[in-house]
Design an enzyme around this catalytic site. Structure first.
Site, PDB file in Angstrom:
ATOM      1  N   ARG A 129       0.883  -1.327   0.027  1.00 37.76           N
ATOM      2  CA  ARG A 129      -0.102  -0.032  -0.073  1.00 37.76           C
ATOM      3  C   ARG A 129       0.892   1.260   0.024  1.00 37.76           C
ATOM      4  NH1 ARG A 129      -5.228  -1.529   1.595  1.00 37.76           N
ATOM      5  NH2 ARG A 129      -5.144  -3.542   2.545  1.00 37.76           N
ATOM      6  N   LYS A 152      11.093 -16.704  25.232  1.00 39.66           N
ATOM      7  CA  LYS A 152      11.679 -15.341  25.012  1.00 39.66           C
ATOM      8  C   LYS A 152      12.363 -14.786  26.184  1.00 39.66           C
ATOM      9  CE  LYS A 152       9.351 -14.361  20.735  1.00 39.66           C
ATOM     10  NZ  LYS A 152      10.490 -14.628  19.785  1.00 39.66           N
ATOM     11  N   ASP A 184       3.567 -19.381  17.933  1.00 39.49           N
ATOM     12  CA  ASP A 184       4.581 -18.804  17.209  1.00 39.49           C
ATOM     13  C   ASP A 184       5.691 -19.643  16.858  1.00 39.49           C
ATOM     14  OD1 ASP A 184       5.842 -16.338  16.331  1.00 39.49           O
ATOM     15  OD2 ASP A 184       7.101 -16.491  17.974  1.00 39.49           O
ATOM     16  N   HIS A 197      10.564 -21.432   8.150  1.00 40.47           N
ATOM     17  CA  HIS A 197      11.782 -21.183   7.901  1.00 40.47           C
ATOM     18  C   HIS A 197      12.767 -22.421   8.782  1.00 40.47           C
ATOM     19  CE1 HIS A 197      11.818 -18.915  11.379  1.00 40.47           C
ATOM     20  NE2 HIS A 197      13.324 -18.902  11.245  1.00 40.47           N
ATOM     21  N   HIS A 225       7.546 -24.386  13.989  1.00 41.75           N
ATOM     22  CA  HIS A 225       9.153 -24.924  14.095  1.00 41.75           C
ATOM     23  C   HIS A 225       9.125 -26.247  14.761  1.00 41.75           C
ATOM     24  CE1 HIS A 225       9.163 -21.057  12.038  1.00 41.75           C
ATOM     25  NE2 HIS A 225       9.410 -20.282  13.341  1.00 41.75           N
ATOM     26  N   LYS A 274       4.148 -17.770   7.381  1.00 36.33           N
ATOM     27  CA  LYS A 274       3.187 -18.218   8.633  1.00 36.33           C
ATOM     28  C   LYS A 274       2.886 -16.954   9.400  1.00 36.33           C
ATOM     29  CE  LYS A 274       5.518 -18.998  12.601  1.00 36.33           C
ATOM     30  NZ  LYS A 274       6.299 -17.890  13.398  1.00 36.33           N
ATOM     31  N   LYS A 322      16.752 -24.461   7.573  1.00 37.99           N
ATOM     32  CA  LYS A 322      18.052 -24.313   8.093  1.00 37.99           C
ATOM     33  C   LYS A 322      19.043 -25.599   7.733  1.00 37.99           C
ATOM     34  CE  LYS A 322      16.287 -21.766  12.118  1.00 37.99           C
ATOM     35  NZ  LYS A 322      17.096 -20.270  11.941  1.00 37.99           N
ATOM     36  N   GLU A 331      15.191 -18.062  23.170  1.00 34.38           N
ATOM     37  CA  GLU A 331      15.592 -16.870  22.645  1.00 34.38           C
ATOM     38  C   GLU A 331      16.051 -15.914  23.533  1.00 34.38           C
ATOM     39  OE1 GLU A 331      13.434 -15.851  18.658  1.00 34.38           O
ATOM     40  OE2 GLU A 331      11.953 -16.666  20.154  1.00 34.38           O
TER      41      GLU A 331
HETATM   42  C1  BG6 Z   1       9.566 -16.656  13.930  1.00 34.08           C
HETATM   43  C2  BG6 Z   1       9.049 -16.269  15.057  1.00 34.08           C
HETATM   44  O1  BG6 Z   1       8.991 -17.523  13.094  1.00 34.08           O
HETATM   45  O2  BG6 Z   1      10.854 -17.600  14.471  1.00 34.08           O
HETATM   46  C3  BG6 Z   1       9.773 -15.187  15.836  1.00 34.08           C
HETATM   47  O3  BG6 Z   1       7.807 -15.642  14.788  1.00 34.08           O
HETATM   48  C4  BG6 Z   1      11.174 -15.943  16.380  1.00 34.08           C
HETATM   49  O4  BG6 Z   1       9.005 -14.828  17.413  1.00 34.08           O
HETATM   50  C5  BG6 Z   1      11.664 -16.502  15.281  1.00 34.08           C
HETATM   51  O5  BG6 Z   1      11.809 -14.993  17.101  1.00 34.08           O
HETATM   52  C6  BG6 Z   1      13.073 -17.426  15.550  1.00 34.08           C
HETATM   53  O6  BG6 Z   1      13.778 -17.989  14.384  1.00 34.08           O
HETATM   54  P1  BG6 Z   1      15.106 -18.049  14.537  1.00 34.08           P
HETATM   55  O7  BG6 Z   1      15.638 -18.446  13.152  1.00 34.08           O
HETATM   56  O8  BG6 Z   1      15.878 -16.709  14.959  1.00 34.08           O
HETATM   57  O9  BG6 Z   1      15.446 -19.021  15.611  1.00 34.08           O
END
Ligand code: BG6
Length: 466
Positions: A47, A327, A236, A179, A241, A149, A183, A217
């Protein structure tokens, strides 16, 4: 390796954070590695009323910031020439007409043969609109849609989105990104398991006592208060993941590395997973979360999640899987620990060792990617005194390079039409089924100090196995 066919990648959400942090750096690095076709273009759509020049300026800043070690003037010049921008809305019928016209003009200019890869990198509320709009122009059978996602927020919404996408696209045209599957170290689980005869022999309930998967994290929610309050750690990280990593770790050998063979097996093991039990879950929230921007003062969203999961099949029955993510923990580390059973009888009591440390294998997904095996060796000297020691494999030391970013690998696969590392409709729906009992019963949330390893209650969950 052959480069993908000529095409245009259209990024919806081109002014957003994900485009600039991950997608553009990944395309740039693909160009640098010679993986993009000669006839190629990227058209950003959003946008924001930007033009090509503004998009390019922003892209350059992003590359300098997010891929500083690979940024160079020569590649940038080539990259700059292939990126374009079109502004416009998503929510009115025919509002993509200027986009189609622009794409036609780019096809003529760049020889991209009307082939398209659409990338939905917007907030999820725009996914259905994007699909509907793209559907208005009857996409060709080789058109692909990459979708970010979160894929739905429960089973029902995921099914709705799947149904809607199937009105326009075939399943083999849809690329749902997780993602973590991009990896290197996650993919290496498959090579480690199926490329060696040694480990697969013990990869089962006879030899393994329990498994831990940890995604810790150091960072917090980084300005994503509104999104994160709705998602929480379960949606999340765990539903996508963690379950995908778990599936790679526990699946049966696929008959080949083709997209469907791999995804048939990951689906099969997810189907054997018992839906998670709310009584075997600990949720935590770091102190200070309620003061973050965009977070309601009474939010019960978890920023930490731990659970005991079970797989009811012949290979894994009775082996607990402890899943954990959070986190604001002390450091960033994603790893899998596989603890083997103890020896049946200890012969070392006379050496004063009552409990032998049982062998364990650690797969470090990030950082310091690698694998280490901890086992007992004889301490030099008289008698037979065992001492835990380690054998280490370090990615960096062995291969001498940092693994490529996950997005680079996944984008290349999508450009080539290879869906092996993307989640399939049935897999994503099954993953929602596994966590479904936890969505209805949110339970209580324990608080934990920022910089700690999370609530003590989570240690109690695993304590009987340690
Ligand atoms: C994302 C989440 O999918 O993955 C984030 O939305 C998270 O909250 C991230 O921080 C972690 O990815 P990575 O590759 O840094 O482990």
């Amino acid at each position: 390796m052959t480069a993908p066919k000529p095409q245009i990648a259209v990024i919806f959400g081109a002014s957003g954070d994900l485009t600039h942090r991950k997608i553009l750096p990944a395309f740039y690095n693909l160009l640098r590695h010679g993986s993009l076709p000669e006839q190629f273009a990227i058209l950003g759509y959003a946008r924001s009323g930007w033009d090509d020049a503004r998009f390019r300026e922003r892209a350059r800043q992003s590359l300098e910031e997010f891929t500083p070690s690979t940024f160079d003037q020569e590649t940038w010049k080539r990259f700059e020439d292939m990126i374009f921008y079109q502004s416009g809305p998503f929510d009115e019928a025919d509002c993509f007409t200027p986009l189609w016209e622009r794409l036609d003009a780019l096809d003529r200019e760049r020889g991209t043969e009307s082939r398209r890869l659409y990338y939905a990198a917007t907030p999820p509320s725009a996914f259905p609109l994007i699909v509907e709009r793209v559907g208005e122009c009857a996409p060709r059978p080789d058109t692909r849609l990459v979708i970010e996602k979160p894929f739905g927020r429960d089973l029902e919404s995921a099914r709705r989105l799947n149904d809607q996408m199937h009105e326009v696209f075939d399943e083999r045209q849809i690329f749902r990104i997780d993602h973590y599957l991009g990896k290197e170290t996650v993919q290496n689980i498959l090579v480690f398991r199926f490329g060696n005869a040694l480990f697969e022999r013990v990869w089962n309930r006879d030899a393994i006592d329990h498994v831990q998967i940890t995604v810790a994290e150091k960072g917090g929610i980084e300005g994503r208060g509104a999104y994160y309050t709705e998602a929480g750690a379960l949606r999340d990280i765990v539903q996508n993941h963690v379950l995908q990593v778990l599936a790679f770790l526990t699946m049966e050998p696929p008959r080949s590395f083709s997209a469907d063979a791999v995804r048939d097996e990951t689906l099969k093991v997810l189907r054997s997973m018992r839906p998670m039990d709310p009584a075997a879950v600990v949720r935590g929230q770091y102190e200070g979360f309620l003061d973050e921007e965009g977070v309601p003062k009474d939010s019960l969203t978890e920023t930490y999640f731990a659970a005991r999961a079970e797989i009811d099949n012949w290979r894994w029955s009775g082996v607990p899987f402890f899943l954990r993510t959070g986190k604001r923990l002390p450091r960033r580390v994603t790893e899998i620990t596989i603890r083997l059973r103890s020896v049946p009888v200890s012969l070392f009591e006379s050496a004063g060792v009552e409990h032998l440390t049982s062998d364990h294998l650690t797969i470090r997904i990030q950082p310091n990617e690698g694998i280490s095996l901890a086992f007992n060796a004889k301490r030099p000297g008289p008698g037979f005194e065992p001492e835990p020691v380690r054998m280490d494999f370090d990615y960096d030391e062995t291969f001498g390079a940092d693994p490529a970013d996950a997005y680079e690998r996944l984008l290349l696969d999508a450009l080539e039409g290879d869906g092996t590392l993307f989640t399939r409709e049935d897999g994503v729906e099954r993953a929602w089924e596994v966590v479904e009992p936890l969505l209805a019963d949110r339970g209580s949330v324990c608080s934990y100090a920022s910089g700690s390893w999370g609530p003590k209650e989570a240690d109690d969950l695993i304590a009987p196995r340690t």
